[in-house]
Each structure stands twice: as C-alpha cells, then as structure tokens.
Write an enzyme that holds these catalytic residues in place. Structure first.
Site, PDB file in Angstrom:
ATOM      1  N   GLY A  46       0.829  -1.195   0.000  1.00 34.61           N
ATOM      2  CA  GLY A  46       0.000   0.000   0.000  1.00 34.61           C
ATOM      3  C   GLY A  46       0.861   1.243   0.000  1.00 34.61           C
ATOM      4  O   GLY A  46       2.025   1.209   0.411  1.00 34.61           O
ATOM      5  N   GLN A  51       3.194   9.901   1.117  1.00 35.63           N
ATOM      6  CA  GLN A  51       4.499   9.232   1.104  1.00 35.63           C
ATOM      7  C   GLN A  51       5.344   9.614  -0.104  1.00 35.63           C
ATOM      8  O   GLN A  51       6.559   9.412  -0.099  1.00 35.63           O
ATOM      9  CB  GLN A  51       4.319   7.707   1.138  1.00 35.63           C
ATOM     10  CG  GLN A  51       3.764   7.206   2.471  1.00 35.63           C
ATOM     11  CD  GLN A  51       3.608   5.693   2.474  1.00 35.63           C
ATOM     12  OE1 GLN A  51       2.592   5.179   2.053  1.00 35.63           O
ATOM     13  NE2 GLN A  51       4.625   4.984   2.932  1.00 35.63           N
ATOM     14  N   CYS A  88       6.447  -0.478   6.695  1.00 33.04           N
ATOM     15  CA  CYS A  88       6.042   0.722   5.960  1.00 33.04           C
ATOM     16  C   CYS A  88       7.181   1.136   5.029  1.00 33.04           C
ATOM     17  O   CYS A  88       8.344   1.135   5.439  1.00 33.04           O
ATOM     18  CB  CYS A  88       5.753   1.846   6.961  1.00 33.04           C
ATOM     19  SG  CYS A  88       5.278   3.407   6.194  1.00 33.04           S
ATOM     20  N   LEU A  89       6.834   1.483   3.793  1.00 36.69           N
ATOM     21  CA  LEU A  89       7.869   1.898   2.844  1.00 36.69           C
ATOM     22  C   LEU A  89       8.582   3.167   3.301  1.00 36.69           C
ATOM     23  O   LEU A  89       9.697   3.442   2.867  1.00 36.69           O
ATOM     24  CB  LEU A  89       7.254   2.113   1.454  1.00 36.69           C
ATOM     25  CG  LEU A  89       6.706   0.846   0.766  1.00 36.69           C
ATOM     26  CD1 LEU A  89       6.053   1.204  -0.563  1.00 36.69           C
ATOM     27  CD2 LEU A  89       7.794  -0.189   0.562  1.00 36.69           C
ATOM     28  N   HIS A 130      -3.667   1.185   8.158  1.00 36.46           N
ATOM     29  CA  HIS A 130      -2.312   1.744   8.082  1.00 36.46           C
ATOM     30  C   HIS A 130      -2.257   2.940   7.127  1.00 36.46           C
ATOM     31  O   HIS A 130      -1.712   3.995   7.467  1.00 36.46           O
ATOM     32  CB  HIS A 130      -1.348   0.629   7.633  1.00 36.46           C
ATOM     33  CG  HIS A 130       0.073   1.056   7.441  1.00 36.46           C
ATOM     34  ND1 HIS A 130       1.107   0.595   8.226  1.00 36.46           N
ATOM     35  CD2 HIS A 130       0.640   1.912   6.541  1.00 36.46           C
ATOM     36  CE1 HIS A 130       2.244   1.154   7.814  1.00 36.46           C
ATOM     37  NE2 HIS A 130       1.993   1.952   6.788  1.00 36.46           N
ATOM     38  N   GLU A 131      -2.861   2.758   5.938  1.00 34.51           N
ATOM     39  CA  GLU A 131      -2.806   3.826   4.934  1.00 34.51           C
ATOM     40  C   GLU A 131      -3.676   5.024   5.333  1.00 34.51           C
ATOM     41  O   GLU A 131      -3.297   6.178   5.099  1.00 34.51           O
ATOM     42  CB  GLU A 131      -3.223   3.295   3.553  1.00 34.51           C
ATOM     43  CG  GLU A 131      -2.354   2.162   3.009  1.00 34.51           C
ATOM     44  CD  GLU A 131      -0.868   2.461   2.997  1.00 34.51           C
ATOM     45  OE1 GLU A 131      -0.474   3.630   2.872  1.00 34.51           O
ATOM     46  OE2 GLU A 131      -0.083   1.500   3.129  1.00 34.51           O
ATOM     47  N   HIS A 134      -1.849   7.269   7.551  1.00 38.60           N
ATOM     48  CA  HIS A 134      -0.922   8.159   6.828  1.00 38.60           C
ATOM     49  C   HIS A 134      -1.612   9.483   6.463  1.00 38.60           C
ATOM     50  O   HIS A 134      -0.993  10.547   6.507  1.00 38.60           O
ATOM     51  CB  HIS A 134      -0.447   7.498   5.526  1.00 38.60           C
ATOM     52  CG  HIS A 134       0.776   6.638   5.681  1.00 38.60           C
ATOM     53  ND1 HIS A 134       1.977   7.116   6.156  1.00 38.60           N
ATOM     54  CD2 HIS A 134       0.987   5.328   5.409  1.00 38.60           C
ATOM     55  CE1 HIS A 134       2.868   6.134   6.169  1.00 38.60           C
ATOM     56  NE2 HIS A 134       2.293   5.033   5.720  1.00 38.60           N
TER      57      HIS A 134
HETATM   58 ZN    ZN Z   1       3.125   3.153   5.582  1.00 31.32          ZN
END
Ligand code: ZN
Length: 151
Positions: A46, A51, A88-89, A130-131, A134
């Site tokens: 995701g 991000q 997480c990226l 999670h997203e 963000h």
């Molecule tokens: Zn993330």
C-alpha cells in the site's frame, strides 16, 4: 508513469494531515498511476500520496486481492481485532507489531469520483487502517509495541 521518491521517517511532511481530493482530473490519474508504479517498484502492499510528498487523501493498495484505489476514504465500521507485524515503505528495514481491527468497512471514491463501499478482512483491513493513518499524519511506529530490524 514514473517511480516517485518515497519520503522516509524524519521528513516532516509525513506528519502532516492530507487534504481532501476535490478534482478527479488527469492530474489525479497521473498521481495514482505513479503511486501504483512506485508501490510495485518497492514491493509494497500500500502507498498513500503523502508518502510521495503529495498532501492529498489518496491511497493505492494491493495485498494480492486486486489493486484498489481509495480517494477520500473513511472507515465507517470495524469489528474484531488482529495483532501482527507491520512494515512501511517510509520506515525502511523495520517492522513492528500493531493491533488492528480484523474487519473494516470503508467508503471511498474511485479515480472518477464515484463513491463505493467495501468490507475487507485480515491483511487487507490492516493495510486500509495503516494507509488511512498516513492521511492523518500518523506512522505505525507511533502505535507499535516494538520496532525491530528486518532480518
Ligand atoms: Zn506506511
């Protein structure tokens, strides 16, 4: 389409609240296409627009159940709980255990502004939570019990 640079923890943009998407135009479509390519390039499940430095409420998710785009998402109900590892990226090389609801129902718009509602469970539900965090400037490391280095 192009792969965009992913911001990493410590960049203050990641802690900012994203704004609603109001224009479902070619610019949004280009952003979403780039987000998809960026997510795939990094092997992520995701990615939220913040991000890649864009403070708009747009998310792409692919947990292996088909690619989905969530514009202006809103979690409308949740049920049960699950506890497990999350990464997480924007926090490369780490993972940590986080409690999330097992089932989540959300409403969102697609890239054309069409509203839809969807119920997801397990990893998909974890990813949606999670997203969505963000979009409110929150990273999972703030709610994880323990952050460890990936082996
Ligand atoms: Zn993330």
């Amino acid at each position: 389409m192009s792969v965009r640079k992913i911001l990493t923890i410590g960049d203050e943009t990641l802690s900012k609240k994203s704004h609603p998407v109001t224009r479902f135009d070619e610019r949004l479509h280009a952003l979403l296409d780039d987000m998809i390519e960026t997510m795939k390039d990094s092997d992520g499940a995701g990615l939220a627009a913040v991000q890649v430095g864009i403070l708009r409420r747009a998310i792409v998710i692919d947990v292996g159940e088909g690619l989905i785009e969530l514009i202006n998402p809103e979690i409308i109900s949740q049920e049960g709980s699950q506890y497990g590892a999350e990464g997480c990226l924007s926090v490369p090389g780490k993972h940590g255990n986080v409690e999330r609801p097992m089932t989540v129902t959300f409403k969102a718009q697609d890239r054309y502004g069409e509203e839809y509602t969807k119920t997801v469970t397990g990893l998909f539900a974890r990813c949606v939570c999670h997203e969505c965090d963000h979009l409110d400037g929150k990273l999972y490391v703030e709610i994880a019990d323990d952050i460890k280095d990936n082996e």
